[in-house]
Design a protein around this motif. Structure first.
Motif, PDB file in Angstrom:
ATOM      1  N   ALA A  35       0.878  -1.177   0.000  1.00  9.61           N
ATOM      2  CA  ALA A  35       0.000   0.000   0.000  1.00  9.61           C
ATOM      3  C   ALA A  35       0.909   1.218   0.000  1.00  9.61           C
ATOM      4  N   ALA A  51      -6.021   0.144  -0.420  1.00  5.64           N
ATOM      5  CA  ALA A  51      -6.309  -0.177   0.982  1.00  5.64           C
ATOM      6  C   ALA A  51      -6.472  -1.692   1.072  1.00  5.64           C
ATOM      7  N   PRO A  55      -6.545  -2.510   8.202  1.00  3.37           N
ATOM      8  CA  PRO A  55      -6.916  -1.098   8.260  1.00  3.37           C
ATOM      9  C   PRO A  55      -6.236  -0.338   9.382  1.00  3.37           C
ATOM     10  N   LEU A  58      -2.849   0.696   8.158  1.00  3.10           N
ATOM     11  CA  LEU A  58      -2.923   1.757   7.154  1.00  3.10           C
ATOM     12  C   LEU A  58      -3.319   3.089   7.784  1.00  3.10           C
ATOM     13  N   VAL A  70      -8.690   7.468  -1.832  1.00  4.86           N
ATOM     14  CA  VAL A  70      -8.142   6.119  -1.946  1.00  4.86           C
ATOM     15  C   VAL A  70      -8.354   5.654  -3.377  1.00  4.86           C
ATOM     16  N   LEU A  83     -10.604  -1.401   2.508  1.00  7.52           N
ATOM     17  CA  LEU A  83     -11.155  -0.180   1.919  1.00  7.52           C
ATOM     18  C   LEU A  83     -12.353   0.351   2.691  1.00  7.52           C
ATOM     19  N   VAL A  86     -11.196   1.896   6.018  1.00  7.58           N
ATOM     20  CA  VAL A  86     -10.419   3.122   5.833  1.00  7.58           C
ATOM     21  C   VAL A  86     -11.317   4.274   5.409  1.00  7.58           C
TER      22      VAL A  86
END
Length: 218
Positions: A35, A51, A55, A58, A70, A83, A86
């Motif tokens: 990522a 993503a 999470p 990230l 994103v 995803l 995030v």
């Protein structure tokens, strides 16, 4: 320390500091995905490429300054597992290739076409649509005015070859064609390649092997 692009799941992210852009590369499990967090130096705006998983990891990389966007490079599940979390935590806009958006179970706010520009602060990324790994994979290129281009290739190009085309000769021909015409023919050897898994490379490192890849069929 100089940027190496070598990261491991659970390890420390690596940071590539350019004049106008800071690129932070992190590896997340369980499939050792990369990522990439891009931060515009002038504005502080941040954009995340893929993503993929973890999470919490990230969001720690994103930090307290928020996340504007994103980009999901393609529809395969190992690139969007984090995803939803995030986006829920940051309110970030979502981008994906138009032809892969339907395969991503988080709404794509901005479907991306070949040649579209995605901004992160004052930095522009050019999207290219490459067909073969999936129908709608996109790669992103930052043409650094102070140096050479930087391209984020998802699973379309790696050190040693193009992405998996699942033993489909037509898909392989399509992906190799698009990688050749939209990356190798369009960008210089110095172009830095940031793939969706594993170590970085450059177009110059890979260019001599294009004929070999075509001959072997993968």
């Amino acid at each position: 320390m100089a940027y190496s692009g070598q990261v491991t799941v659970g390890g420390t992210p690596d940071v590539h500091e350019l004049e106008d852009l800071i690129i932070t590369k992190a590896a997340v499990g369980p499939m050792n995905n990369n990522a990439y967090l891009l931060r515009c130096r002038a504005t502080g705006e941040q954009l995340l490429i893929d993503a993929a998983a973890e999470p919490e990891t990230l969001l720690e990389v994103v930090g307290a300054d928020g996340l504007a966007s994103v980009v999901t490079t393609h529809r395969h599940g190992d690139h969007w597992q984090a995803l939803s979390a995030v986006v829920a935590a940051t309110g970030a806009r979502t981008y994906a290739g138009r032809h892969d958006a339907e395969g991503i179970p988080v709404r794509t706010d901005v479907p991306v076409e070949d040649g579209d520009t995605i901004q992160v602060g004052r930095v522009a990324l050019t999207a290219r649509h490459l067909v073969g790994h999936t129908p709608g994979s996109i790669v992103l290129t930052y043409d650094d005015p102070h140096g050479h281009p930087h391209t984020f290739t998802g699973d379309c190009l790696f050190p040693g070859g193009v992405g998996n085309t699942f033993k489909d000769p037509a898909a392989f021909d399509s992906l190799l064609h698009d990688v050749t015409t939209k990356l190798f023919d369009a960008l210089p050897d110095e172009t830095w390649i940031y793939p969706g898994h594993g170590n970085d490379t450059t177009l110059g490192t890979e260019r001599p092997h294009l004929a070999e890849w075509r001959a072997r069929g993968w």
